[in-house]
Design a protein around this motif. Sequence first.
Motif, PDB file in Angstrom:
ATOM      1  N   THR A 127       0.768  -1.292  -0.071  1.00  0.00           N
ATOM      2  CA  THR A 127      -0.049  -0.072  -0.069  1.00  0.00           C
ATOM      3  C   THR A 127       0.983   1.232   0.030  1.00  0.00           C
ATOM      4  N   GLU A 128       0.599   2.317  -0.812  1.00  0.00           N
ATOM      5  CA  GLU A 128       1.201   3.464  -0.548  1.00  0.00           C
ATOM      6  C   GLU A 128      -0.258   4.686  -0.713  1.00  0.00           C
ATOM      7  N   ASN A 129      -0.368   5.039   0.527  1.00  0.00           N
ATOM      8  CA  ASN A 129      -1.341   5.964   0.494  1.00  0.00           C
ATOM      9  C   ASN A 129      -2.520   5.487   0.093  1.00  0.00           C
ATOM     10  N   ARG A 130      -3.174   6.132  -1.077  1.00  0.00           N
ATOM     11  CA  ARG A 130      -4.495   6.028  -1.537  1.00  0.00           C
ATOM     12  C   ARG A 130      -4.368   4.697  -2.448  1.00  0.00           C
ATOM     13  N   PHE A 131      -3.318   4.391  -2.932  1.00  0.00           N
ATOM     14  CA  PHE A 131      -2.837   3.219  -3.779  1.00  0.00           C
ATOM     15  C   PHE A 131      -2.648   1.824  -2.963  1.00  0.00           C
ATOM     16  N   SER A 132      -3.272   0.852  -3.248  1.00  0.00           N
ATOM     17  CA  SER A 132      -3.118  -0.374  -2.723  1.00  0.00           C
ATOM     18  C   SER A 132      -3.076  -1.516  -3.918  1.00  0.00           C
ATOM     19  N   VAL A 133      -2.652  -2.936  -3.700  1.00  0.00           N
ATOM     20  CA  VAL A 133      -2.678  -3.744  -4.661  1.00  0.00           C
ATOM     21  C   VAL A 133      -3.393  -4.987  -4.148  1.00  0.00           C
ATOM     22  N   ASN A 134      -4.059  -5.613  -4.753  1.00  0.00           N
ATOM     23  CA  ASN A 134      -4.649  -7.062  -4.621  1.00  0.00           C
ATOM     24  C   ASN A 134      -3.741  -8.032  -5.223  1.00  0.00           C
ATOM     25  N   PHE A 135      -2.715  -8.719  -4.430  1.00  0.00           N
ATOM     26  CA  PHE A 135      -1.793  -9.496  -5.096  1.00  0.00           C
ATOM     27  C   PHE A 135      -2.292 -11.026  -4.772  1.00  0.00           C
ATOM     28  N   GLN A 136      -2.702 -11.677  -6.133  1.00  0.00           N
ATOM     29  CA  GLN A 136      -3.050 -13.123  -5.928  1.00  0.00           C
ATOM     30  C   GLN A 136      -2.085 -14.019  -6.596  1.00  0.00           C
ATOM     31  N   LYS A 137      -1.072 -14.424  -5.843  1.00  0.00           N
ATOM     32  CA  LYS A 137       0.134 -15.283  -6.586  1.00  0.00           C
ATOM     33  C   LYS A 137      -0.295 -16.384  -7.179  1.00  0.00           C
ATOM     34  N   ALA A 138      -1.195 -17.232  -6.754  1.00  0.00           N
ATOM     35  CA  ALA A 138      -1.744 -18.616  -7.299  1.00  0.00           C
ATOM     36  C   ALA A 138      -2.458 -18.229  -8.707  1.00  0.00           C
ATOM     37  N   ALA A 139      -3.215 -17.063  -8.637  1.00  0.00           N
ATOM     38  CA  ALA A 139      -3.919 -16.749  -9.837  1.00  0.00           C
ATOM     39  C   ALA A 139      -3.091 -15.850 -10.700  1.00  0.00           C
ATOM     40  N   LYS A 140      -1.795 -15.575 -10.634  1.00  0.00           N
ATOM     41  CA  LYS A 140      -0.834 -14.488 -11.146  1.00  0.00           C
ATOM     42  C   LYS A 140      -1.680 -13.226 -11.516  1.00  0.00           C
ATOM     43  N   SER A 141      -2.568 -12.517 -10.277  1.00  0.00           N
ATOM     44  CA  SER A 141      -3.011 -11.542 -10.747  1.00  0.00           C
ATOM     45  C   SER A 141      -2.620 -10.471  -9.707  1.00  0.00           C
ATOM     46  N   PHE A 142      -2.562  -9.254 -10.303  1.00  0.00           N
ATOM     47  CA  PHE A 142      -1.996  -8.206  -9.481  1.00  0.00           C
ATOM     48  C   PHE A 142      -2.916  -6.928  -9.950  1.00  0.00           C
ATOM     49  N   SER A 143      -3.848  -6.404  -8.917  1.00  0.00           N
ATOM     50  CA  SER A 143      -4.751  -5.378  -9.474  1.00  0.00           C
ATOM     51  C   SER A 143      -4.314  -4.131  -8.677  1.00  0.00           C
ATOM     52  N   LEU A 144      -4.582  -3.110  -9.290  1.00  0.00           N
ATOM     53  CA  LEU A 144      -4.402  -1.838  -8.553  1.00  0.00           C
ATOM     54  C   LEU A 144      -5.622  -1.086  -8.031  1.00  0.00           C
ATOM     55  N   LYS A 145      -5.791  -0.804  -6.775  1.00  0.00           N
ATOM     56  CA  LYS A 145      -6.981  -0.279  -6.457  1.00  0.00           C
ATOM     57  C   LYS A 145      -6.526   1.300  -5.995  1.00  0.00           C
TER      58      LYS A 145
END
Lengths: 112, 114
Positions: free
Chosen positions: A60-78
């Motif tokens: 997380t960085e202030n208003r930015f956070s990630v949802n890291f799902q390693k098994a699914a190889k997914s890396f979304s930015l909120k």
Amino acid sequence: AQTVTQSQPEMSVQEAETVTLSCTYDTSESDYYLFWYKQPPSRQMILVIRQEAYKQQNATENRFSVNFQKAAKSFSLKISDSQLGDAAMYFCAETSYDKVIFGPGTSLSVIP
Amino acid sequence: DTEVTQTPKHLVMGMTNKKSLKCEQHMGHRAMYWYKQKAKKPPELMFVYSYEKLSINESVPSRFSPECPNSSLLNLHLHALQPEDSALYLCASSQLDTRGQPQHFGDGTRLSIL
């Protein structure tokens, strides 16, 4: 071969609302790093957030956070509480050694 | 503040001209990169220098010639370019002593080939 996919070429968000940008990747490496970069129109590309693959905790960085799902190889930015200055191209990227593999990018518009 | 400085910001040249793009960083980074970027597209890697030695050349045409005179400077020499070479050319740098370090980008040089 390493690949990075961003399935949303364009997105828009109302000011002060929350938006999530998607990214999936494919790599055979066990030790790798993931990034989100932001490139505003005619301005410098800058790092938004970085995630080490060996860490389970989402960065997380202030208003930015990630949802890291390693098994699914997914890396979304909120992006929370979106601001007009968040309007930009966002590139997801992955690196194992000295090359960075960029996704095709998502163009984010912020509506006042 | 831009920690990676690129000059010039804009360049217009004919197909027979010779010009150079320059990049400078004083962060002590030992990896430096040249990218080509078309509008609304991701950067395409051209060259990587590690400890002032060319470590990656992504099959770039010989009309692009990189040079790394020292650990702070990176040049890209241009000769006999084609109209399709018109693009934004980005320089970047990163640390090498620790893996997975992010790249720091310059503002780029917008190149137009007449």
